[in-house]
Design an enzyme around this catalytic site. Structure first.
Site, mmCIF file in Angstrom:
data_model
loop_
_atom_site.group_PDB
_atom_site.id
_atom_site.type_symbol
_atom_site.label_atom_id
_atom_site.label_comp_id
_atom_site.label_asym_id
_atom_site.label_seq_id
_atom_site.Cartn_x
_atom_site.Cartn_y
_atom_site.Cartn_z
ATOM 1 N N GLY A 58 0.861 -1.177 0.000
ATOM 2 C CA GLY A 58 0.000 0.000 0.000
ATOM 3 C C GLY A 58 0.902 1.231 0.000
ATOM 4 N N ASP A 246 -1.702 4.698 -6.168
ATOM 5 C CA ASP A 246 -0.272 4.598 -5.861
ATOM 6 C C ASP A 246 0.495 5.798 -6.369
ATOM 7 O OD1 ASP A 246 -1.173 1.700 -5.577
ATOM 8 O OD2 ASP A 246 0.874 1.732 -4.797
ATOM 9 N N ASN A 256 -3.365 2.758 -10.070
ATOM 10 C CA ASN A 256 -3.755 1.978 -8.878
ATOM 11 C C ASN A 256 -3.720 0.503 -9.260
ATOM 12 O OD1 ASN A 256 -4.655 1.908 -6.105
ATOM 13 N ND2 ASN A 256 -6.647 1.233 -6.882
HETATM 14 O O1 MRU Z 1 0.411 -3.879 -4.629
HETATM 15 P P1 MRU Z 1 -0.183 -3.164 -3.453
HETATM 16 O O2 MRU Z 1 -1.005 -4.057 -2.581
HETATM 17 O O3 MRU Z 1 0.868 -2.401 -2.687
HETATM 18 O O4 MRU Z 1 -1.163 -2.103 -4.101
HETATM 19 C C1 MRU Z 1 -1.880 -1.243 -3.267
HETATM 20 C C2 MRU Z 1 -2.875 -0.416 -3.989
HETATM 21 O O5 MRU Z 1 -3.033 -0.496 -5.182
HETATM 22 C C3 MRU Z 1 -3.646 0.567 -3.157
HETATM 23 O O6 MRU Z 1 -4.888 0.809 -3.731
HETATM 24 C C4 MRU Z 1 -2.878 1.895 -3.054
HETATM 25 O O7 MRU Z 1 -1.550 1.694 -2.676
HETATM 26 C C5 MRU Z 1 -3.500 2.807 -2.071
HETATM 27 S S1 MRU Z 1 -3.224 2.199 -0.395
HETATM 28 C C6 MRU Z 1 -3.938 3.259 0.646
#
Ligand code: MRU
Length: 354
Positions: A58, A246, A256
């Protein structure tokens, strides 16, 4: 965030730092939902590994953890060659995951603070700065996410059914979450809401993490297969969508979790508002459009192997992009800690950021 273990409820942050020992403690996200464990990271190499292997994931959580990793590097560096050690540590931490901009924002912010106070050759002073700045960034993220919750809550009506993708909850941040924060606050204010949690193949952040958070919070929800979202939208069952990001470009394009783009197009087609919850730290004002955002490609095994068992024929290969870009035209609004904006207004927020 509330965590229910057996019959007791305790408040946790996703990640925190213990300066006395230089240890980062965080919720081990690869163990959820069945086991709640706190991982302890003793040095920046372990920290980089935890980010890479998604023990912590995240965008904001990655950024804050990397910030604490810089503090570890400052504390643990040898007196001689301090500067080189620190720069190598920053490079290692930055090499873990390319898409979430928080990682780069936090590391550069701490390094700049050290440079600007002429402490790059003074290990003790640099460590002091890195510890206090990384703690400050963690607190800022928790406060920003709470504000996002307050602004986002105003978009939620009683009895709304909300669709979310991946996990943009407290687990992806320090606390509160981005997309889940408005839902937490709506629930706390007594609104009846229902959340559709996309399971989010290939790593199942929706069914493993979002569902776990919603359960802890007592929010009614149902997990849906990723390819079921259109069915529920077409049937008039989804009132609004809220997802995280992201990295958001200056023009309001949003990178995202893979699958976000198709949800946004479906929402547009079905006249459903599509909101993106974004702390200012996830906006990259240095890039204009989403096409410039580096998209992480992860191992094909995440697609081919489920729970340790290969589900595809031997000899078949898979592609595994971890994120996609949703063009600004599909985004109804971006919920930040300073208000809700149209994607085209995002570029004006540069002056607000540290
Ligand atoms: O691959 P991840 O689990 O790190 O991806 C996370 C996301 O896509 C979330 O939607 C994003 O980081 C926002 S977290 C508040």
């Amino acid at each position: 965030m509330k965590v229910k273990i057996n019959n007791t409820t305790k408040d946790y942050r996703t990640v925190w730092f213990e300066p006395k020992t230089g240890t980062i403690k965080l919720i081990h996200q690869n163990k959820l939902p069945h086991n709640f464990e706190i991982a302890e990271l003793k040095n920046h190499t372990e920290t980089a590994n935890a980010i890479k292997t998604m023990i912590v994931r995240g965008a904001p959580a990655i950024g804050v953890t990397a910030g604490f990793g810089i503090a570890q590097a400052c504390m643990q560096a040898p007196e001689t060659e301090f500067k080189k050690y620190l720069i190598d540590a920053a490079e290692l931490l930055k090499s873990t995951r390319p898409t979430a901009v928080d990682l780069f924002y936090v590391i550069d912010r701490i390094l700049n603070k050290i440079e600007n106070s002429d402490s790059i050759d003074n290990k003790a002073r640099a460590a002091e700065i890195a510890v206090s700045e990384s703690q400050k960034i963690a607190d800022e993220n928790a406060a920003a996410c709470k504000k996002i919750g307050e602004f986002g809550n105003e978009l939620i009506r009683n009895n709304d059914k909300i669709l979310t993708h991946c996990n943009a909850g407290a687990l992806g941040c320090v606390d509160w979450g981005t997309a889940l924060s408005p839902m937490r606050i709506a629930k706390q204010e007594g609104k009846e809401i229902f959340v559709f949690a996309d399971e989010t193949r290939p790593r199942f952040q929706g069914s493993k993490l979002t569902a776990w958070e919603l359960l802890n919070e007592g929010i009614e929800h149902g997990i849906i297969a990723d390819n079921a979202a259109g069915y529920f939208m077409q049937g008039g069952e989804v009132d609004l969508c809220i997802v995280g990001t992201d990295r958001t470009s200056a023009c309001g394009d949003v990178a995202n979790k893979i699958g976000t783009y198709e949800k946004a197009v479906l929402a547009y087609e079905n006249d459903i508002p599509f909101y993106v919850a974004a702390p200012l730290s996830t906006i990259d004002f240095n890039i204009q459009t989403g096409g410039e955002i580096p998209i992480e490609e992860r191992s094909e095994d995440e697609v081919l192997v489920v729970n340790g068992e290969r589900i595809a024929p031997e000899g078949s290969h898979a592609m595994n992009p971890a994120f996609d870009v949703t063009p600004a035209k599909y985004v109804t609004g971006i919920i930040t800690e300073v208000g809700v904006f149209k994607p085209g207004e995002i570029k004006n927020l540069k002056s607000v950021i540290n």
